[in-house]
Design a protein around this motif. Sequence first.
Motif, PDB file in Angstrom:
ATOM      1  N   TYR A  41       0.825  -1.212   0.000  1.00  0.00           N
ATOM      2  CA  TYR A  41       0.000   0.000   0.000  1.00  0.00           C
ATOM      3  C   TYR A  41       0.859   1.262   0.000  1.00  0.00           C
ATOM      4  N   GLY A  42       0.241   2.362  -0.406  1.00  0.00           N
ATOM      5  CA  GLY A  42       0.969   3.627  -0.376  1.00  0.00           C
ATOM      6  C   GLY A  42       0.067   4.786  -0.674  1.00  0.00           C
ATOM      7  N   LYS A  43       0.673   5.886  -1.079  1.00  0.00           N
ATOM      8  CA  LYS A  43      -0.148   7.034  -1.443  1.00  0.00           C
ATOM      9  C   LYS A  43       0.479   7.830  -2.583  1.00  0.00           C
ATOM     10  N   LEU A  44      -0.407   8.576  -3.224  1.00  0.00           N
ATOM     11  CA  LEU A  44       0.032   9.472  -4.296  1.00  0.00           C
ATOM     12  C   LEU A  44       0.242  10.844  -3.687  1.00  0.00           C
ATOM     13  N   ASP A  45       1.426  11.392  -3.909  1.00  0.00           N
ATOM     14  CA  ASP A  45       1.741  12.723  -3.387  1.00  0.00           C
ATOM     15  C   ASP A  45       1.946  13.677  -4.542  1.00  0.00           C
ATOM     16  N   LYS A  46       1.882  14.950  -4.256  1.00  0.00           N
ATOM     17  CA  LYS A  46       2.212  15.924  -5.292  1.00  0.00           C
ATOM     18  C   LYS A  46       3.523  16.594  -4.918  1.00  0.00           C
ATOM     19  N   ASP A  47       4.521  16.460  -5.816  1.00  0.00           N
ATOM     20  CA  ASP A  47       5.817  17.124  -5.630  1.00  0.00           C
ATOM     21  C   ASP A  47       5.826  18.296  -6.584  1.00  0.00           C
ATOM     22  N   GLY A  48       5.358  19.457  -6.153  1.00  0.00           N
ATOM     23  CA  GLY A  48       5.203  20.582  -7.086  1.00  0.00           C
ATOM     24  C   GLY A  48       4.139  20.210  -8.103  1.00  0.00           C
ATOM     25  N   LYS A  72       4.481  17.618 -10.131  1.00  0.00           N
ATOM     26  CA  LYS A  72       4.630  16.187 -10.452  1.00  0.00           C
ATOM     27  C   LYS A  72       3.951  15.289  -9.422  1.00  0.00           C
ATOM     28  N   LEU A  73       3.262  14.252  -9.914  1.00  0.00           N
ATOM     29  CA  LEU A  73       2.700  13.266  -8.985  1.00  0.00           C
ATOM     30  C   LEU A  73       3.810  12.302  -8.587  1.00  0.00           C
ATOM     31  N   SER A  74       3.883  11.964  -7.316  1.00  0.00           N
ATOM     32  CA  SER A  74       4.890  10.964  -6.940  1.00  0.00           C
ATOM     33  C   SER A  74       4.213   9.861  -6.133  1.00  0.00           C
ATOM     34  N   LEU A  75       4.769   8.673  -6.278  1.00  0.00           N
ATOM     35  CA  LEU A  75       4.170   7.487  -5.687  1.00  0.00           C
ATOM     36  C   LEU A  75       5.024   7.023  -4.513  1.00  0.00           C
ATOM     37  N   LYS A  76       4.374   6.870  -3.353  1.00  0.00           N
ATOM     38  CA  LYS A  76       5.115   6.353  -2.192  1.00  0.00           C
ATOM     39  C   LYS A  76       4.449   5.036  -1.781  1.00  0.00           C
ATOM     40  N   ILE A  77       5.214   3.950  -1.853  1.00  0.00           N
ATOM     41  CA  ILE A  77       4.658   2.636  -1.482  1.00  0.00           C
ATOM     42  C   ILE A  77       5.493   2.095  -0.335  1.00  0.00           C
ATOM     43  N   GLU A  78       4.806   1.568   0.670  1.00  0.00           N
ATOM     44  CA  GLU A  78       5.538   1.021   1.817  1.00  0.00           C
ATOM     45  C   GLU A  78       5.328  -0.477   1.941  1.00  0.00           C
ATOM     46  N   PHE A  79       6.275  -1.123   2.543  1.00  0.00           N
ATOM     47  CA  PHE A  79       6.206  -2.563   2.758  1.00  0.00           C
ATOM     48  C   PHE A  79       5.006  -2.900   3.647  1.00  0.00           C
TER      49      PHE A  79
END
Length: 278
Positions: free
Chosen positions: A215-222, A224-231
């Motif tokens: 699972y993770g979340k979609l973030d906004k870096d300025g 750009k969309l960025s994807l953060k997925i964690e174990f």
Amino acid sequence: MTKKIVALILSPRELGNCEIIAKEICRNIPEEHELELIRLTAKDIKPCKGCYACLANGTCPLDDDFTEVARSMAAADAIIIASPTYFIGANGVLKVFLDRCMQLFSAKYSLRGKPVINLVTAGIKGEAGYSEMMLNSFSLILGLNLRASEVFYGALPGEVFFENDEQCKRAAVLGKDLFSDKERIYADWACPMCGSDVIQLLGGDKVQCVVCRNYGKLDKDGEKLSLKIEFNPDNIFFTEEQAGRHGLWLQDMKARFMKLRRKLAVLTSPYKDQGRWL
Ligand SMILES: Cc1cc2nc3c(=O)[nH]c(=O)nc-3n(C[C@H](O)[C@H](O)[C@H](O)COP(=O)(O)O)c2cc1C
């Protein structure tokens, strides 16, 4: 020592694109090797009956070619899986084969850790759909070591290399790198856990990787969309330990069934005579 490469070909077409890409890869493997080809679509692979009998001792009551194929894969130093795209997914025989792999939870052989290259062919650019994801999910569930995963385009048999030097060169690189120490590099938009580029939206900013199911979340870096997925420790296939735990959970199912079967029968019996089976 001569290495054994097993190519699992999911296309029924002789000298079709899947077959020639797999062979081109092997022509470029620098290490001494022998190539064993398995046309899975020509094998007798029956669908899993869901009886769970295999969990007792790894033996499936169905009599067909499954064990021959699985044992050959288990004896390989590396595996190539090549499937055509059929209606935006991989050839369905791959899924039929995967379902039968329940027996590997308790078999004496395993595919875990074997290097694999996944190849998908598709006739039309942009129409490979979820076929690559199906192959990658197959590999992850079986604990294979995914070295590379690529899509090749071409509709006619052989067309993937017809006036297409770029695709031929890509196949060559896959062969050269198969046994090298090169790390697989994931695209910066892909899942950092498994490299998949298929993400399920769960509402809000929550997401789940469809292949490794972390699972993770979609973030906004300025902009750009960025994807953060964690174990996700509760995953059932991502690591060897998790798969082992899931194996125990499956074993426990029998005891649960014995405990609950009368109550379950009371619940299911009113549905018994409803409708007419074709
Ligand atoms: C039943 C069927 C469905 C297909 N569906 C797709 C599709 O959804 N998208 C696509 O790009 N190509 C599709 N194709 C084309 C094949 O993926 C393409 O020809 C591929 O190169 C075949 O590989 P092969 O030569 O190894 O059989 C389809 C072909 C068949 C026979």
